[in-house]
Scaffold this motif. Structure first.
Motif, PDB file in Angstrom:
ATOM      1  N   SER A  85       0.840  -1.207   0.000  1.00 27.85           N
ATOM      2  CA  SER A  85       0.000   0.000   0.000  1.00 27.85           C
ATOM      3  C   SER A  85       0.869   1.249   0.000  1.00 27.85           C
ATOM      4  O   SER A  85       2.067   1.192   0.299  1.00 27.85           O
ATOM      5  CB  SER A  85      -0.892   0.003   1.242  1.00 27.85           C
ATOM      6  N   MET A  86       0.256   2.361  -0.315  1.00 24.59           N
ATOM      7  CA  MET A  86       0.981   3.627  -0.288  1.00 24.59           C
ATOM      8  C   MET A  86       1.477   3.930   1.117  1.00 24.59           C
ATOM      9  O   MET A  86       2.576   4.442   1.299  1.00 24.59           O
ATOM     10  CB  MET A  86       0.069   4.755  -0.802  1.00 24.59           C
ATOM     11  N   SER A  87       0.683   3.569   2.140  1.00 20.10           N
ATOM     12  CA  SER A  87       1.130   3.830   3.517  1.00 20.10           C
ATOM     13  C   SER A  87       2.364   2.994   3.856  1.00 20.10           C
ATOM     14  O   SER A  87       3.230   3.443   4.600  1.00 20.10           O
ATOM     15  CB  SER A  87       0.003   3.588   4.523  1.00 20.10           C
ATOM     16  N   ASP A  88       2.484   1.767   3.289  1.00 24.10           N
ATOM     17  CA  ASP A  88       3.702   0.962   3.476  1.00 24.10           C
ATOM     18  C   ASP A  88       4.912   1.716   2.930  1.00 24.10           C
ATOM     19  O   ASP A  88       5.987   1.731   3.540  1.00 24.10           O
ATOM     20  CB  ASP A  88       3.596  -0.385   2.740  1.00 24.10           C
ATOM     21  N   LEU A  89       4.734   2.339   1.768  1.00 28.49           N
ATOM     22  CA  LEU A  89       5.837   3.028   1.096  1.00 28.49           C
ATOM     23  C   LEU A  89       6.203   4.337   1.790  1.00 28.49           C
ATOM     24  O   LEU A  89       7.384   4.635   1.969  1.00 28.49           O
ATOM     25  CB  LEU A  89       5.468   3.289  -0.369  1.00 28.49           C
ATOM     26  N   THR A  90       5.194   5.095   2.217  1.00 27.09           N
ATOM     27  CA  THR A  90       5.489   6.368   2.899  1.00 27.09           C
ATOM     28  C   THR A  90       6.108   6.115   4.268  1.00 27.09           C
ATOM     29  O   THR A  90       7.026   6.813   4.687  1.00 27.09           O
ATOM     30  CB  THR A  90       4.219   7.243   3.035  1.00 27.09           C
ATOM     31  N   GLU A  91       5.623   5.076   4.939  1.00 34.22           N
ATOM     32  CA  GLU A  91       6.168   4.739   6.266  1.00 34.22           C
ATOM     33  C   GLU A  91       7.626   4.307   6.168  1.00 34.22           C
ATOM     34  O   GLU A  91       8.475   4.729   6.956  1.00 34.22           O
ATOM     35  CB  GLU A  91       5.324   3.613   6.883  1.00 34.22           C
ATOM     36  N   ALA A  92       7.935   3.487   5.181  1.00 34.15           N
ATOM     37  CA  ALA A  92       9.305   2.982   5.027  1.00 34.15           C
ATOM     38  C   ALA A  92      10.280   4.083   4.623  1.00 34.15           C
ATOM     39  O   ALA A  92      11.401   4.139   5.120  1.00 34.15           O
ATOM     40  CB  ALA A  92       9.330   1.855   4.005  1.00 34.15           C
ATOM     41  N   THR A  93       9.847   4.931   3.714  1.00 34.28           N
ATOM     42  CA  THR A  93      10.762   5.961   3.188  1.00 34.28           C
ATOM     43  C   THR A  93      10.788   7.227   4.037  1.00 34.28           C
ATOM     44  O   THR A  93      11.751   7.996   3.971  1.00 34.28           O
ATOM     45  CB  THR A  93      10.353   6.363   1.752  1.00 34.28           C
ATOM     46  N   GLY A  94       9.705   7.454   4.799  1.00 29.89           N
ATOM     47  CA  GLY A  94       9.604   8.705   5.546  1.00 29.89           C
ATOM     48  C   GLY A  94       9.241   9.877   4.647  1.00 29.89           C
ATOM     49  O   GLY A  94       9.359  11.036   5.038  1.00 29.89           O
ATOM     50  N   LEU A  95       8.815   9.568   3.415  1.00 28.34           N
ATOM     51  CA  LEU A  95       8.449  10.607   2.448  1.00 28.34           C
ATOM     52  C   LEU A  95       6.935  10.630   2.260  1.00 28.34           C
ATOM     53  O   LEU A  95       6.251   9.656   2.527  1.00 28.34           O
ATOM     54  CB  LEU A  95       9.123  10.322   1.095  1.00 28.34           C
ATOM     55  N   THR A  96       6.448  11.744   1.771  1.00 24.91           N
ATOM     56  CA  THR A  96       5.012  11.842   1.486  1.00 24.91           C
ATOM     57  C   THR A  96       4.700  11.154   0.165  1.00 24.91           C
ATOM     58  O   THR A  96       5.608  10.884  -0.643  1.00 24.91           O
ATOM     59  CB  THR A  96       4.583  13.324   1.367  1.00 24.91           C
ATOM     60  N   LYS A  97       3.423  10.896  -0.041  1.00 21.85           N
ATOM     61  CA  LYS A  97       2.963  10.313  -1.308  1.00 21.85           C
ATOM     62  C   LYS A  97       3.404  11.205  -2.471  1.00 21.85           C
ATOM     63  O   LYS A  97       3.884  10.723  -3.497  1.00 21.85           O
ATOM     64  CB  LYS A  97       1.443  10.168  -1.271  1.00 21.85           C
ATOM     65  N   GLY A  98       3.260  12.505  -2.303  1.00 23.42           N
ATOM     66  CA  GLY A  98       3.653  13.457  -3.345  1.00 23.42           C
ATOM     67  C   GLY A  98       5.138  13.399  -3.654  1.00 23.42           C
ATOM     68  O   GLY A  98       5.545  13.483  -4.819  1.00 23.42           O
ATOM     69  N   ALA A  99       5.947  13.232  -2.606  1.00 24.51           N
ATOM     70  CA  ALA A  99       7.408  13.158  -2.810  1.00 24.51           C
ATOM     71  C   ALA A  99       7.785  11.886  -3.563  1.00 24.51           C
ATOM     72  O   ALA A  99       8.657  11.898  -4.427  1.00 24.51           O
ATOM     73  CB  ALA A  99       8.126  13.212  -1.469  1.00 24.51           C
ATOM     74  N   ILE A 100       7.097  10.786  -3.227  1.00 22.96           N
ATOM     75  CA  ILE A 100       7.386   9.520  -3.920  1.00 22.96           C
ATOM     76  C   ILE A 100       6.975   9.621  -5.382  1.00 22.96           C
ATOM     77  O   ILE A 100       7.745   9.307  -6.288  1.00 22.96           O
ATOM     78  CB  ILE A 100       6.672   8.335  -3.219  1.00 22.96           C
ATOM     79  N   TYR A 101       5.748  10.100  -5.616  1.00 19.06           N
ATOM     80  CA  TYR A 101       5.256  10.177  -6.992  1.00 19.06           C
ATOM     81  C   TYR A 101       5.813  11.366  -7.761  1.00 19.06           C
ATOM     82  O   TYR A 101       5.599  11.483  -8.965  1.00 19.06           O
ATOM     83  CB  TYR A 101       3.730  10.131  -7.016  1.00 19.06           C
ATOM     84  N   GLY A 102       6.568  12.214  -7.074  1.00 19.34           N
ATOM     85  CA  GLY A 102       7.334  13.236  -7.779  1.00 19.34           C
ATOM     86  C   GLY A 102       8.527  12.614  -8.493  1.00 19.34           C
ATOM     87  O   GLY A 102       9.091  13.194  -9.416  1.00 19.34           O
ATOM     88  N   ASN A 103       8.903  11.410  -8.046  1.00 19.10           N
ATOM     89  CA  ASN A 103      10.047  10.695  -8.624  1.00 19.10           C
ATOM     90  C   ASN A 103       9.631   9.540  -9.526  1.00 19.10           C
ATOM     91  O   ASN A 103      10.436   9.033 -10.298  1.00 19.10           O
ATOM     92  CB  ASN A 103      10.943  10.155  -7.507  1.00 19.10           C
ATOM     93  N   PHE A 104       8.381   9.106  -9.414  1.00 21.98           N
ATOM     94  CA  PHE A 104       7.882   7.982 -10.211  1.00 21.98           C
ATOM     95  C   PHE A 104       6.501   8.320 -10.748  1.00 21.98           C
ATOM     96  O   PHE A 104       5.682   8.915 -10.056  1.00 21.98           O
ATOM     97  CB  PHE A 104       7.822   6.703  -9.360  1.00 21.98           C
ATOM     98  N   GLU A 105       6.268   7.913 -11.971  1.00 18.24           N
ATOM     99  CA  GLU A 105       5.001   8.227 -12.638  1.00 18.24           C
ATOM    100  C   GLU A 105       3.805   7.646 -11.891  1.00 18.24           C
ATOM    101  O   GLU A 105       2.777   8.290 -11.732  1.00 18.24           O
ATOM    102  CB  GLU A 105       5.055   7.683 -14.072  1.00 18.24           C
ATOM    103  N   ASN A 106       3.962   6.396 -11.415  1.00 17.27           N
ATOM    104  CA  ASN A 106       2.856   5.722 -10.723  1.00 17.27           C
ATOM    105  C   ASN A 106       3.403   4.503  -9.974  1.00 17.27           C
ATOM    106  O   ASN A 106       4.616   4.244  -9.984  1.00 17.27           O
ATOM    107  CB  ASN A 106       1.764   5.295 -11.724  1.00 17.27           C
ATOM    108  N   LYS A 107       2.507   3.762  -9.341  1.00 19.36           N
ATOM    109  CA  LYS A 107       2.897   2.573  -8.578  1.00 19.36           C
ATOM    110  C   LYS A 107       3.542   1.530  -9.476  1.00 19.36           C
ATOM    111  O   LYS A 107       4.496   0.853  -9.082  1.00 19.36           O
ATOM    112  CB  LYS A 107       1.673   1.990  -7.870  1.00 19.36           C
ATOM    113  N   ASP A 108       3.046   1.396 -10.718  1.00 21.44           N
ATOM    114  CA  ASP A 108       3.614   0.429 -11.668  1.00 21.44           C
ATOM    115  C   ASP A 108       5.090   0.691 -11.921  1.00 21.44           C
ATOM    116  O   ASP A 108       5.910  -0.229 -11.886  1.00 21.44           O
ATOM    117  CB  ASP A 108       2.877   0.487 -13.019  1.00 21.44           C
TER     118      ASP A 108
END
Length: 198
Positions: free
Chosen positions: A29-52
């Motif tokens: 889930s997105m919460s798994d990814l934000t929790e692990a990285t300490g980054l926001t959803k926006g910060a993660i998807y600022g670097n990647f187009e999408n979950k795929d």
């Protein structure tokens, strides 16, 4: 020197790769990814187009680690037979190697992606073909150097060898018992001596 954006992208991939591998594409889930990285959803998807695209980058990260290790084993000095034994010895301890990856990327992602993500499935299949090709090349060199004999083509033998290894990885993982892996690798060592050693 890498830019801050490149370092952030690399950090995200390195951090989420074992999570995708453990939980699968759908299960992550997105919460798994934000929790692990300490980054926001926006910060993660600022670097990647999408979950795929993030899941694919995570698989490729783990896949490269595995392929690099296999390259290292198969490029060791010695005869083709000795190289095969270095490879089987690597798989004897494979469970230790894959611990930091979140498990076997081929098994975990391949099974998970089979019905959920055709892009990830294609990447997993490509990794399998690459490994089979690397083993086949060692076998072909062994034939050319008159070090071994094969009852089938190098690629066919390589595919069977790798199928047995991956089957053992699957059983050891599912059953939580590394003896499945150890016993199969021991059997493969005997099979190599009996079937292809000159």
């Amino acid at each position: 020197m890498s830019t801050k954006a490149e370092r952030t992208t690399a950090y995200i991939i390195e951090t989420v790769a074992p999570i995708f591998n453990k939980l699968g594409y759908v299960g992550t889930s997105m919460s798994d990814l934000t929790e692990a990285t300490g980054l926001t959803k926006g910060a993660i998807y600022g670097n990647f187009e999408n979950k795929d695209s993030l899941a694919l980058a995570a698989f490729e990260y783990n896949s490269k680690k595995l392929l690099s290790e296999i390259d290292d084993k198969l490029s060791s000095s010695g005869t083709s037979l000795q190289k095969l034994f270095v490879l089987t010895n690597f798989y004897r301890h494979y469970d230790t190697f894959i611990e930091e990856l979140g498990g076997c990327p081929i098994l975990n992602i391949g099974i998970d992606a089979n019905h959920n993500n055709s892009q990830l499935l294609a990447a997993t299949r490509e990794t399998i073909k690459t490994i089979e090709g690397k083993i086949a090349l060692v076998l072909e060199n062994g034939l050319n150097n008159n070090e071994l004999r094969l009852p089938v083509t190098p690629l066919q033998f390589s595919k069977q060898l790798f199928t047995m290894i991956q089957g053992a990885v699957a059983m050891a993982t599912i059953m939580g018992d590394r003896k499945y892996l150890l016993n199969t690798v021991t059997y493969l060592d005997q099979l190599i001596v009996r079937e292809i050693k000159k």
